[in-house]
Enzyme design. Sequence first.
Site, mmCIF file in Angstrom:
data_model
loop_
_atom_site.group_PDB
_atom_site.id
_atom_site.type_symbol
_atom_site.label_atom_id
_atom_site.label_comp_id
_atom_site.label_asym_id
_atom_site.label_seq_id
_atom_site.Cartn_x
_atom_site.Cartn_y
_atom_site.Cartn_z
ATOM 1 N N LYS A 13 45.244 35.581 43.885
ATOM 2 C CA LYS A 13 45.602 34.526 42.933
ATOM 3 C C LYS A 13 46.991 34.753 42.328
ATOM 4 C CE LYS A 13 42.032 35.279 40.309
ATOM 5 N NZ LYS A 13 41.483 36.459 41.004
ATOM 6 N N ARG A 88 36.808 32.133 33.568
ATOM 7 C CA ARG A 88 36.091 33.179 34.290
ATOM 8 C C ARG A 88 34.598 33.099 34.059
ATOM 9 N NH1 ARG A 88 40.413 36.826 34.790
ATOM 10 N NH2 ARG A 88 40.107 38.555 36.206
ATOM 11 N N ARG A 123 47.581 47.785 45.648
ATOM 12 C CA ARG A 123 48.281 46.860 44.739
ATOM 13 C C ARG A 123 49.222 47.619 43.808
ATOM 14 N NH1 ARG A 123 45.423 42.102 41.431
ATOM 15 N NH2 ARG A 123 44.173 43.712 40.420
ATOM 16 N N ARG A 156 47.749 49.353 38.305
ATOM 17 C CA ARG A 156 46.983 48.875 37.156
ATOM 18 C C ARG A 156 45.820 49.800 36.849
ATOM 19 N NH1 ARG A 156 45.744 42.596 37.781
ATOM 20 N NH2 ARG A 156 43.735 43.383 37.074
ATOM 21 N N ARG A 167 34.139 45.333 38.779
ATOM 22 C CA ARG A 167 34.715 44.008 38.536
ATOM 23 C C ARG A 167 34.195 42.988 39.534
ATOM 24 N NH1 ARG A 167 40.791 45.209 38.961
ATOM 25 N NH2 ARG A 167 41.089 43.023 38.422
#
Length: 214
Positions: A13, A88, A123, A156, A167
């Site tokens: 996203k 969400r 990431r 992160r 998550r």
Amino acid sequence: MRIVLLGAPGAGKGTQAQFIMEKFGIPQISTGDMLRAAIKAGTPLGLKAKEVMDQGQLVSDDIIIGLVKERISQDDCAKGFLLDGFPRTIPQADAMKEAGVPVDYVLEFAVPDEEIVKRMSGRRVHPGSGRVYHLVYNPPKVEGKDDVTGEELVIRADDEESTVRKRLAVYHEQTAPLIDYYKQEAAAGHTRHYKVDGTQSVEQVSRELTDILS
Ligand SMILES: Nc1ncnc2c1ncn2[C@@H]1O[C@H](COP(=O)(O)OP(=O)(O)O)[C@@H](O)[C@H]1O
């Protein structure tokens, strides 16, 4: 043009939000980036959010709804915006509807969990702008540095594998029901819902989104 990006953490996203923002000139509103900025600034909201986010959990609906309402009332959002990471939960989507904020496009990114776990381990993010990279799939021009500012990229805090799995569980439980929610909204003519195969390359996904939005 008001757009909602829907999909699991790591589905792509943020990567595509960056693209859409540049291509269509509408601001990206990433609730995750807003919360991380609050954490960095050490505000009371940030302190509260940090604990919840580090555990892979969602920040309360009230806090997030307040943040988003305030943000979309700003001048640069008058012509539209791109919501990345919001809503969400169903109550968050209901709050938008009750506030009279219509959504023109809901773009769903479909990516299997195992692919997501792989992506998250590579990431890297530029904290100042929210720009995202991947060590293998979308590497920066200079290793470890942001393409635009040359500043350091970071990992992160919530990208550790056990947190990613947590998550994903939270996503399936609390966010995935929004897919049916928006399919029903689309069937009633209130929005348009598109499902995009998020396992394609970054460029392929961008092309598909361009076709949908043009
Ligand atoms: N189509 C893609 N193919 C491969 N890797 C991707 C793709 N899109 C995004 N990525 C990488 O996967 C990771 C998660 O993407 P990101 O855009 O941050 O997801 P989200 O915002 O949905 O959490 C990032 O490292 C990103 O560079």
